[in-house]
Design a protein around this motif. Structure first.
Motif, short mmCIF file in Angstrom:
data_model
loop_
_atom_site.label_atom_id
_atom_site.label_comp_id
_atom_site.label_asym_id
_atom_site.label_seq_id
_atom_site.Cartn_x
_atom_site.Cartn_y
_atom_site.Cartn_z
N PRO A 27 -13.21 34.03 12.36
CA PRO A 27 -14.53 33.43 12.52
C PRO A 27 -14.48 31.95 12.89
N ASP A 28 -13.34 31.32 12.68
CA ASP A 28 -13.20 29.89 12.98
C ASP A 28 -12.66 29.64 14.39
N GLN A 29 -12.32 30.69 15.11
CA GLN A 29 -11.73 30.51 16.44
C GLN A 29 -12.64 29.77 17.41
N PRO A 30 -13.96 30.03 17.43
CA PRO A 30 -14.80 29.26 18.35
C PRO A 30 -14.77 27.75 18.08
N ALA A 31 -14.70 27.37 16.82
CA ALA A 31 -14.62 25.94 16.48
C ALA A 31 -13.30 25.36 16.96
N VAL A 32 -12.21 26.10 16.72
CA VAL A 32 -10.90 25.63 17.17
C VAL A 32 -10.88 25.51 18.69
N ASP A 33 -11.41 26.52 19.36
CA ASP A 33 -11.45 26.48 20.83
C ASP A 33 -12.28 25.30 21.34
N ALA A 34 -13.37 24.99 20.65
CA ALA A 34 -14.24 23.88 21.08
C ALA A 34 -13.50 22.55 20.97
N VAL A 35 -12.82 22.31 19.84
CA VAL A 35 -12.13 21.02 19.70
C VAL A 35 -10.91 20.95 20.61
N ILE A 36 -10.24 22.08 20.81
CA ILE A 36 -9.09 22.08 21.73
C ILE A 36 -9.57 21.80 23.16
N GLY A 37 -10.66 22.44 23.54
CA GLY A 37 -11.18 22.23 24.89
C GLY A 37 -11.61 20.79 25.12
N ALA A 38 -12.34 20.23 24.15
CA ALA A 38 -12.81 18.84 24.29
C ALA A 38 -11.63 17.87 24.29
N THR A 39 -10.65 18.12 23.44
CA THR A 39 -9.49 17.24 23.36
C THR A 39 -8.67 17.32 24.64
N THR A 40 -8.51 18.52 25.17
CA THR A 40 -7.76 18.69 26.41
C THR A 40 -8.44 17.97 27.57
N GLY A 41 -9.77 18.07 27.63
CA GLY A 41 -10.50 17.38 28.69
C GLY A 41 -10.35 15.87 28.61
N LEU A 42 -10.50 15.33 27.40
CA LEU A 42 -10.37 13.88 27.24
C LEU A 42 -8.94 13.43 27.49
N LEU A 43 -8.00 14.24 27.05
CA LEU A 43 -6.59 13.90 27.27
C LEU A 43 -6.26 13.83 28.75
N SER A 44 -6.80 14.75 29.54
CA SER A 44 -6.51 14.72 30.98
C SER A 44 -7.13 13.49 31.64
N ALA A 45 -8.23 12.97 31.08
CA ALA A 45 -8.83 11.75 31.62
C ALA A 45 -8.05 10.51 31.18
N LEU A 46 -7.42 10.58 30.01
CA LEU A 46 -6.67 9.43 29.50
C LEU A 46 -5.29 9.28 30.14
N ARG A 47 -4.67 10.36 30.51
CA ARG A 47 -3.29 10.30 31.02
C ARG A 47 -3.11 9.33 32.19
N PRO A 48 -4.02 9.30 33.17
CA PRO A 48 -3.83 8.33 34.25
C PRO A 48 -3.95 6.88 33.78
N LEU A 49 -4.55 6.67 32.62
CA LEU A 49 -4.74 5.31 32.11
C LEU A 49 -3.63 4.87 31.16
N ARG A 50 -2.64 5.71 30.97
CA ARG A 50 -1.58 5.45 29.99
C ARG A 50 -0.99 4.05 30.10
N ASP A 51 -0.71 3.62 31.30
CA ASP A 51 -0.02 2.34 31.49
C ASP A 51 -0.96 1.15 31.54
N THR A 52 -2.26 1.36 31.50
CA THR A 52 -3.19 0.24 31.61
C THR A 52 -3.49 -0.42 30.27
N ASP A 53 -3.27 0.31 29.16
CA ASP A 53 -3.59 -0.24 27.85
C ASP A 53 -2.75 0.50 26.81
N PRO A 54 -2.03 -0.24 25.96
CA PRO A 54 -1.22 0.42 24.93
C PRO A 54 -2.06 1.30 23.99
#
Length: 161
Positions: free
Chosen positions: A54-81
């Motif tokens: 019953p908790d899988q939708p919640a886990v999927d939601a946070v994984i999806g949101a985290t993955t999306g934000l992570l893909s946006a952050l990766r190109p910025l890795r070297d711009t700010d520690p």
């Protein structure tokens, strides 16, 4: 009256033979019980499928949101520690959540490279984690999501400095 003498060839007396005859039905009954128990253990069983988590939708939601934000952050890795620190944090969260499931990643937000935009998206992610921590049925998962929310919030506070 004479006493029965043991048979010298077998060493068994008449009394011992009668005991064996008297105990034979008990032995047969015990053998039948144990063989039926063995049959039940060896009989192929169909196991019902595990109920859906019953908790899988919640886990999927946070994984999806985290993955999306992570893909946006990766190109910025070297711009700010601080961005590199967030990438490490989110990567560890995904590993801890066991992102073996493949939820749909949220669209990567346009962060523009500014701390204010990253802070805003990170705060929203921390809120998402906290909201799901309050709704999941699993206590350990609720604690994990709450701790992850707190870790993200702590990093957001560091972005303001």
């Amino acid at each position: 009256m004479t006493r029965p003498t043991p048979d010298p060839a077998t060493g068994a007396s008449r009394r011992a033979a009668l005991r064996l005859v008297a105990l034979a039905p008990v032995a047969v009954a015990l053998a039948a019980c144990s063989s039926s128990a063995v049959d039940r253990l060896e009989a192929p069983r169909s196991t019902p499928p595990a109920p859906p988590n019953p908790d899988q939708p919640a886990v999927d939601a946070v994984i999806g949101a985290t993955t999306g934000l992570l893909s946006a952050l990766r190109p910025l890795r070297d711009t700010d520690p601080a961005f590199a620190d967030l990438i490490t944090l989110h990567t560890s969260h995904l590993a801890r959540l066991g992102s073996a499931s493949t939820p749909v990643a949220a669209a990567a937000p346009d962060l523009g490279g500014s701390r204010a935009q990253v802070r805003s998206h990170e705060a929203a992610l921390a809120t998402l984690y906290a909201e799901h921590a309050g709704t999941v049925e699993s206590g350990p998962l609720a604690r994990l999501l709450a701790a992850m929310s707190a870790a993200i919030s702590q990093r957001v506070a560091g972005l303001e400095a």
